[in-house]
Scaffold this motif. Structure first.
Motif, PDB file in Angstrom:
ATOM      1  N   ASP A   1       0.752  -1.063   0.271  1.00  0.00           N
ATOM      2  CA  ASP A   1      -0.081  -0.249  -0.096  1.00  0.00           C
ATOM      3  C   ASP A   1       0.998   1.261  -0.099  1.00  0.00           C
ATOM      4  O   ASP A   1       0.562   2.315  -0.543  1.00  0.00           O
ATOM      5  CB  ASP A   1      -0.899   0.029   1.387  1.00  0.00           C
ATOM      6  CG  ASP A   1      -2.099  -0.883   1.086  1.00  0.00           C
ATOM      7  OD1 ASP A   1      -2.292  -1.438  -0.197  1.00  0.00           O
ATOM      8  OD2 ASP A   1      -2.477  -1.445   2.099  1.00  0.00           O
ATOM      9  N   ALA A   2       1.828   1.235   0.816  1.00  0.00           N
ATOM     10  CA  ALA A   2       2.980   2.257   0.759  1.00  0.00           C
ATOM     11  C   ALA A   2       3.578   2.529  -0.604  1.00  0.00           C
ATOM     12  O   ALA A   2       3.643   3.997  -1.115  1.00  0.00           O
ATOM     13  CB  ALA A   2       3.992   2.347   1.726  1.00  0.00           C
ATOM     14  N   VAL A   3       3.851   1.480  -1.316  1.00  0.00           N
ATOM     15  CA  VAL A   3       4.265   1.562  -2.734  1.00  0.00           C
ATOM     16  C   VAL A   3       3.482   2.181  -3.628  1.00  0.00           C
ATOM     17  O   VAL A   3       3.419   2.962  -4.243  1.00  0.00           O
ATOM     18  CB  VAL A   3       4.928   0.286  -3.075  1.00  0.00           C
ATOM     19  CG1 VAL A   3       5.062   0.337  -4.802  1.00  0.00           C
ATOM     20  CG2 VAL A   3       6.172  -0.201  -2.324  1.00  0.00           C
ATOM     21  N   LYS A   4       2.096   1.751  -3.508  1.00  0.00           N
ATOM     22  CA  LYS A   4       0.921   2.328  -4.169  1.00  0.00           C
ATOM     23  C   LYS A   4       0.576   3.879  -4.045  1.00  0.00           C
ATOM     24  O   LYS A   4       0.254   4.579  -4.961  1.00  0.00           O
ATOM     25  CB  LYS A   4      -0.123   1.384  -4.131  1.00  0.00           C
ATOM     26  CG  LYS A   4      -0.196   0.144  -4.747  1.00  0.00           C
ATOM     27  CD  LYS A   4      -1.187  -0.877  -4.267  1.00  0.00           C
ATOM     28  CE  LYS A   4      -1.530  -2.017  -4.938  1.00  0.00           C
ATOM     29  NZ  LYS A   4      -2.599  -2.838  -4.614  1.00  0.00           N
TER      30      LYS A   4
ATOM     31  N   ALA B   1       2.839   6.152  -3.015  1.00  0.00           N
ATOM     32  CA  ALA B   1       3.925   7.151  -3.605  1.00  0.00           C
ATOM     33  C   ALA B   1       4.787   6.544  -4.499  1.00  0.00           C
ATOM     34  O   ALA B   1       6.099   6.709  -4.594  1.00  0.00           O
ATOM     35  CB  ALA B   1       5.135   7.465  -2.189  1.00  0.00           C
ATOM     36  N   ASP B   2       4.143   5.700  -5.374  1.00  0.00           N
ATOM     37  CA  ASP B   2       5.136   5.050  -6.617  1.00  0.00           C
ATOM     38  C   ASP B   2       5.377   6.036  -7.813  1.00  0.00           C
ATOM     39  O   ASP B   2       5.868   5.728  -8.926  1.00  0.00           O
ATOM     40  CB  ASP B   2       4.428   3.663  -6.843  1.00  0.00           C
ATOM     41  CG  ASP B   2       3.062   4.068  -7.630  1.00  0.00           C
ATOM     42  OD1 ASP B   2       2.537   4.966  -7.735  1.00  0.00           O
ATOM     43  OD2 ASP B   2       2.612   3.034  -8.403  1.00  0.00           O
TER      44      ASP B   2
ATOM     45  N   SER C   1       2.119  12.014  -7.101  1.00  0.00           N
ATOM     46  CA  SER C   1       1.653  11.403  -5.743  1.00  0.00           C
ATOM     47  C   SER C   1       2.713  12.075  -4.604  1.00  0.00           C
ATOM     48  O   SER C   1       2.351  12.681  -3.719  1.00  0.00           O
ATOM     49  CB  SER C   1       1.925  10.191  -5.417  1.00  0.00           C
ATOM     50  OG  SER C   1       0.677   9.725  -6.372  1.00  0.00           O
ATOM     51  N   ARG C   2       4.153  12.008  -4.814  1.00  0.00           N
ATOM     52  CA  ARG C   2       5.129  12.677  -3.944  1.00  0.00           C
ATOM     53  C   ARG C   2       4.992  13.970  -3.931  1.00  0.00           C
ATOM     54  O   ARG C   2       5.022  14.583  -2.847  1.00  0.00           O
ATOM     55  CB  ARG C   2       6.481  11.999  -4.431  1.00  0.00           C
ATOM     56  CG  ARG C   2       6.689  10.536  -4.100  1.00  0.00           C
ATOM     57  CD  ARG C   2       8.034   9.984  -4.274  1.00  0.00           C
ATOM     58  NE  ARG C   2       8.660  10.077  -5.556  1.00  0.00           N
ATOM     59  CZ  ARG C   2       8.599   9.225  -6.333  1.00  0.00           C
ATOM     60  NH1 ARG C   2       8.043   8.097  -6.212  1.00  0.00           N
ATOM     61  NH2 ARG C   2       9.040   9.657  -7.726  1.00  0.00           N
ATOM     62  N   CYS C   3       4.883  14.626  -5.003  1.00  0.00           N
ATOM     63  CA  CYS C   3       4.788  16.111  -5.089  1.00  0.00           C
ATOM     64  C   CYS C   3       3.459  16.644  -4.167  1.00  0.00           C
ATOM     65  O   CYS C   3       3.670  17.805  -3.628  1.00  0.00           O
ATOM     66  CB  CYS C   3       4.710  16.728  -6.447  1.00  0.00           C
ATOM     67  SG  CYS C   3       6.480  16.648  -7.062  1.00  0.00           S
TER      68      CYS C   3
ATOM     69  N   TYR D   1      -3.217   7.937  -3.038  1.00  0.00           N
ATOM     70  CA  TYR D   1      -3.312   6.554  -3.354  1.00  0.00           C
ATOM     71  C   TYR D   1      -4.428   6.523  -4.571  1.00  0.00           C
ATOM     72  O   TYR D   1      -4.152   5.760  -5.572  1.00  0.00           O
ATOM     73  CB  TYR D   1      -4.400   5.551  -2.100  1.00  0.00           C
ATOM     74  CG  TYR D   1      -4.609   4.360  -2.610  1.00  0.00           C
ATOM     75  CD1 TYR D   1      -3.521   3.469  -2.459  1.00  0.00           C
ATOM     76  CD2 TYR D   1      -5.711   3.782  -3.084  1.00  0.00           C
ATOM     77  CE1 TYR D   1      -3.743   1.934  -2.870  1.00  0.00           C
ATOM     78  CE2 TYR D   1      -5.873   2.427  -3.549  1.00  0.00           C
ATOM     79  CZ  TYR D   1      -4.873   1.625  -3.304  1.00  0.00           C
ATOM     80  OH  TYR D   1      -5.334   0.305  -3.552  1.00  0.00           O
ATOM     81  N   VAL D   2      -5.255   7.459  -4.653  1.00  0.00           N
ATOM     82  CA  VAL D   2      -6.027   7.585  -5.674  1.00  0.00           C
ATOM     83  C   VAL D   2      -5.295   8.167  -7.064  1.00  0.00           C
ATOM     84  O   VAL D   2      -5.626   7.769  -7.953  1.00  0.00           O
ATOM     85  CB  VAL D   2      -7.448   8.311  -5.456  1.00  0.00           C
ATOM     86  CG1 VAL D   2      -8.274   8.912  -6.816  1.00  0.00           C
ATOM     87  CG2 VAL D   2      -8.407   7.778  -4.489  1.00  0.00           C
ATOM     88  N   ILE D   3      -4.477   9.023  -6.887  1.00  0.00           N
ATOM     89  CA  ILE D   3      -3.528   9.477  -7.776  1.00  0.00           C
ATOM     90  C   ILE D   3      -2.787   8.516  -8.315  1.00  0.00           C
ATOM     91  O   ILE D   3      -2.700   8.359  -9.530  1.00  0.00           O
ATOM     92  CB  ILE D   3      -2.792  10.881  -7.272  1.00  0.00           C
ATOM     93  CG1 ILE D   3      -3.769  12.002  -7.042  1.00  0.00           C
ATOM     94  CG2 ILE D   3      -1.682  11.255  -8.147  1.00  0.00           C
ATOM     95  CD1 ILE D   3      -3.201  12.994  -6.030  1.00  0.00           C
TER      96      ILE D   3
END
Length: 110
Positions: free
Chosen positions: A11-14, A16-17, A21-23, A93-95
């Motif tokens: 889930d963490a990978v999903k 901020a993959d 999402s990170r920005c 997560y949605v992004i």
């Protein structure tokens, strides 16, 4: 042999993959820090809209905060931060899911 993460790691990978999402999470974190610092040290006579910006950035998931009695003081500030953080993670997560879908549907180029 590759190791695929499972459970919370997956889930963490999903979340901020991708860089979008990170920005987004970095922007929410900076805005939330500004709002918390403003609430802790800013004593404005007429109030401030600093606490509204994290809610706007994390809408629609953060609209739950408008229905919750968050209280005052440190407890209210902690609950507000938890709601904004949870909403930001849901939105990231949605992004990420949308970005994965776009990547899969894009035709391969030669």
């Amino acid at each position: 042999m590759t190791h695929e993460p499972n459970g919370a790691a997956a889930d963490a990978v999903k979340i901020a993959d991708n860089w979008i999402s990170r920005c987004y999470l970095a922007l929410v974190a900076a805005t939330l820090a500004w709002a918390v610092l403003d609430a802790a040290w800013g004593q404005q006579v007429d109030g401030t809209f600093a606490a509204v910006w994290p809610l706007i950035l994390t809408a629609p998931a953060s609209l739950l905060a408008t229905a919750l009695p968050l209280g005052e003081g440190a407890t209210g500030l902690a609950l507000y931060g938890a709601v904004v953080l949870g909403a930001a993670l849901v939105n990231a997560y949605v992004i990420g899911a949308v970005m994965r879908r776009i990547r899969r549907s894009r035709p391969a180029t030669a």
